[in-house]
Design an enzyme around this catalytic site. Structure first.
Site, PDB file in Angstrom:
ATOM      1  N   TYR A  47      35.444 -32.854   7.517  1.00 15.55           N
ATOM      2  CA  TYR A  47      35.864 -33.835   8.351  1.00 15.55           C
ATOM      3  C   TYR A  47      36.790 -35.145   7.997  1.00 15.55           C
ATOM      4  O   TYR A  47      37.761 -35.622   8.579  1.00 15.55           O
ATOM      5  CB  TYR A  47      34.788 -34.592   9.262  1.00 15.55           C
ATOM      6  CG  TYR A  47      34.164 -33.924  10.370  1.00 15.55           C
ATOM      7  CD1 TYR A  47      33.668 -32.416  10.345  1.00 15.55           C
ATOM      8  CD2 TYR A  47      34.425 -34.476  11.811  1.00 15.55           C
ATOM      9  CE1 TYR A  47      33.222 -31.684  11.385  1.00 15.55           C
ATOM     10  CE2 TYR A  47      34.048 -33.637  12.716  1.00 15.55           C
ATOM     11  CZ  TYR A  47      33.604 -32.564  12.759  1.00 15.55           C
ATOM     12  OH  TYR A  47      33.056 -31.828  13.692  1.00 15.55           O
TER      13      TYR A  47
ATOM     14  N   LYS B 191      25.723 -22.662   3.180  1.00 12.72           N
ATOM     15  CA  LYS B 191      26.603 -21.676   2.747  1.00 12.72           C
ATOM     16  C   LYS B 191      26.632 -21.493   1.216  1.00 12.72           C
ATOM     17  O   LYS B 191      27.858 -21.255   0.788  1.00 12.72           O
ATOM     18  CB  LYS B 191      27.904 -21.846   3.494  1.00 12.72           C
ATOM     19  CG  LYS B 191      28.495 -20.184   3.546  1.00 12.72           C
ATOM     20  CD  LYS B 191      27.884 -19.145   4.151  1.00 12.72           C
ATOM     21  CE  LYS B 191      28.683 -18.071   4.065  1.00 12.72           C
ATOM     22  NZ  LYS B 191      28.042 -16.554   4.894  1.00 12.72           N
TER      23      LYS B 191
ATOM     24  N   ASP C  43      25.209 -18.808   8.905  1.00 14.22           N
ATOM     25  CA  ASP C  43      25.495 -17.599   9.817  1.00 14.22           C
ATOM     26  C   ASP C  43      24.077 -17.147  10.034  1.00 14.22           C
ATOM     27  O   ASP C  43      23.978 -16.636  11.336  1.00 14.22           O
ATOM     28  CB  ASP C  43      26.345 -16.260   9.015  1.00 14.22           C
ATOM     29  CG  ASP C  43      25.836 -15.910   7.449  1.00 14.22           C
ATOM     30  OD1 ASP C  43      25.190 -17.071   6.976  1.00 14.22           O
ATOM     31  OD2 ASP C  43      26.370 -15.109   6.871  1.00 14.22           O
TER      32      ASP C  43
ATOM     33  N   ASP D 199      27.985 -29.492  13.650  1.00 11.39           N
ATOM     34  CA  ASP D 199      28.848 -29.678  14.835  1.00 11.39           C
ATOM     35  C   ASP D 199      28.794 -28.364  15.459  1.00 11.39           C
ATOM     36  O   ASP D 199      28.405 -28.357  17.027  1.00 11.39           O
ATOM     37  CB  ASP D 199      30.203 -29.773  14.416  1.00 11.39           C
ATOM     38  CG  ASP D 199      31.189 -30.009  15.943  1.00 11.39           C
ATOM     39  OD1 ASP D 199      30.834 -30.672  16.799  1.00 11.39           O
ATOM     40  OD2 ASP D 199      32.205 -29.401  15.548  1.00 11.39           O
TER      41      ASP D 199
ATOM     42  N   ASP E 123      25.905 -27.474  19.230  1.00  9.06           N
ATOM     43  CA  ASP E 123      26.730 -27.062  20.503  1.00  9.06           C
ATOM     44  C   ASP E 123      25.950 -25.648  20.753  1.00  9.06           C
ATOM     45  O   ASP E 123      25.487 -25.554  22.244  1.00  9.06           O
ATOM     46  CB  ASP E 123      28.040 -26.635  20.380  1.00  9.06           C
ATOM     47  CG  ASP E 123      29.114 -27.785  20.991  1.00  9.06           C
ATOM     48  OD1 ASP E 123      28.586 -29.053  20.879  1.00  9.06           O
ATOM     49  OD2 ASP E 123      30.301 -27.669  21.354  1.00  9.06           O
TER      50      ASP E 123
HETATM   51  C1  IPM Z   1      31.103 -33.928  18.223  1.00  7.02           C
HETATM   52  C2  IPM Z   1      32.380 -33.695  18.626  1.00  7.02           C
HETATM   53  C3  IPM Z   1      32.951 -34.480  17.736  1.00  7.02           C
HETATM   54  C4  IPM Z   1      32.817 -33.839  16.434  1.00  7.02           C
HETATM   55  C5  IPM Z   1      34.632 -34.536  18.114  1.00  7.02           C
HETATM   56  C6  IPM Z   1      34.938 -35.132  19.559  1.00  7.02           C
HETATM   57  C7  IPM Z   1      35.514 -35.286  17.012  1.00  7.02           C
HETATM   58  O1  IPM Z   1      32.593 -32.345  18.576  1.00  7.02           O
HETATM   59  O2  IPM Z   1      30.375 -35.403  18.330  1.00  7.02           O
HETATM   60  O3  IPM Z   1      30.043 -33.076  18.246  1.00  7.02           O
HETATM   61  O4  IPM Z   1      33.389 -32.888  15.941  1.00  7.02           O
HETATM   62  O5  IPM Z   1      32.092 -34.602  15.670  1.00  7.02           O
HETATM   63 MG    MG Z   2      30.766 -31.173  18.604  1.00 10.11          MG
END
Ligand code: IPM
Ligand code: MG
Length: 359
Positions: free
Chosen positions: A142, A189, A221, A245, A249
């Site tokens: 990042y 990884k 993975d 990240d 999700d």
């Molecule tokens: C999160 C989001 C952010 C990230 C984006 C919006 C930059 O996806 O907070 O998970 O990737 O960290």
């Molecule tokens: Mg995110």
């Protein structure tokens, strides 16, 4: 107690949902005789429109001078479809994380029994799941150097980590594991990446200081697969920025909806609290957004930044009560619509406030 709270609604549904996170903080202040002073700041697409800068200095100053920050959401489809855009809303979020030293992102996967059916995973696989993610937030690919060749045909993002960056988040994760079920899974990884080999080496070192915590190392993975195969096997999950990240999700689906998940970003200074959902411009301004993640973010803010554990738990319980009474926003509705009482953003927010005032 006298605290300064900065509200940054951000983009899309951010404004609607933070309205309710803030309202809940006001109710808690009133009930407990606390003094919360609120300020507002802009960030993201709205800030680009207003000032050309996704994180104006004025917002950053306010952030540094506050005791906690409640954030809404960031992003706009306009930039997603334009890979050449130089100024992007997300830069604001990344910059504030870096500037405030918010290196640890805590994402609790909180499962409400009432929502077991809202997940696409079988209820019997899910029931009893309780995971706390520690995602590193100010390093990795990042923030590494980015390059694009002059002819545009080559691009690179540098993935890098310093030992101290891994150490400090590892300590935070182990401390949390010690107070929970004493299991920590570090995800990397290391079979391919040098940064992951450093990560694993440091975690192994730190682990020695927490002998009562059982440590497991898992490749990303495999972790992505195990997470939906048997989510109950995890307690604390510790991982790097990019892996975290993606994994969080995925984990949000365990909880049924991204609309339910809150997160806390902490480090050495001001804590930053936000839902993990995005700006959802497609439903913005239509009173459809789920305010519960922002309300649960406010609960985390009370607990983590102000040490108000009881009050935070009370907010979480109010959300649980609303769900138990059958109230749902559209994103967490079951297919049995006769059973659910569907509410819009405002009605759901008002309901939580009402429940908080009942006690
Ligand atoms: C999160 C989001 C952010 C990230 C984006 C919006 C930059 O996806 O907070 O998970 O990737 O960290
Ligand atoms: Mg995110």
């Amino acid at each position: 107690m006298n605290k300064k709270i900065l509200i940054i609604p951000g983009d899309g549904i951010g404004q609607e949902v933070t309205t309710w996170g803030k309202k809940v903080l006001e109710v808690i202040a009133e009930k407990n005789n606390l003094q919360f002073d609120f300020q507002e700041g802009i960030m993201g697409h709205v800030a680009i429109v207003a000032t050309g800068d996704p994180l104006p200095d004025e917002t950053l100053e306010k952030a540094k001078n506050s005791d906690a920050i409640l954030f809404g959401a960031i992003g706009h489809a306009k930039y997603d479809n334009d890979p050449n855009a130089k100024v992007r809303p997300e830069q604001g979020l990344l910059k504030i994380r870096k500037e405030l030293g918010l290196y640890a992102n805590l994402r609790p996967i909180l499962l409400f029994d009432e929502l077991l059916a809202a997940s696409s995973i079988k209820p019997e696989v899910l029931k009893g799941t309780d995971i706390l993610f520690f995602r590193e937030l100010t390093g990795d690919v990042y923030f590494g150097e980015k390059n694009r060749s002059e002819d545009g045909n080559f691009a690179s993002d540098l993935m890098n980590y310093n030992r101290y960056e891994v150490e400090r988040i590892a300590h935070k994760a182990y401390q949390a594991a010690q107070n929970r079920n004493k299991r920590l899974c570090s995800v990397d990884k290391a079979n391919v990446l040098e940064t992951s080999r450093l990560w694993r080496e440091v975690v192994q070192e730190v682990a020695k200081q927490y002998p009562e915590v059982q440590t497991e190392h898992m490749f990303i993975d495999n972790a992505a697969m195990q997470l939906i195969r048997d989510p109950r096997r995890f307690d604390v999950v510790l991982t790097a920025n990019l892996f975290g990240d993606i994994l969080t999700d995925e984990a949000s689906q365990i909880a049924g909806s991204m609309g339910m998940l809150a997160s806390a970003s902490v480090g050495d200074g001001t804590g930053f609290f936000e839902p993990i959902h995005g700006s959802a411009h497609d439903i913005a301004g239509q009173d459809k957004a789920n305010p519960l993640a922002s309300i649960l973010s406010a609960a985390l803010l009370l607990e983590i930044s102000f040490g108000l554990k009881e009050q935070g738990a009370e907010v979480t319980k109010a959300v649980d009560t609303a769900l138990k009474r059958g109230y749902r926003t559209i994103d967490i509705a079951s297919s049995d619509t006769a059973k659910d009482k569907i509410l819009g953003t405002t009605a759901m927010g008002e309901l939580i406030v009402e429940i908080l005032k009942e006690n």
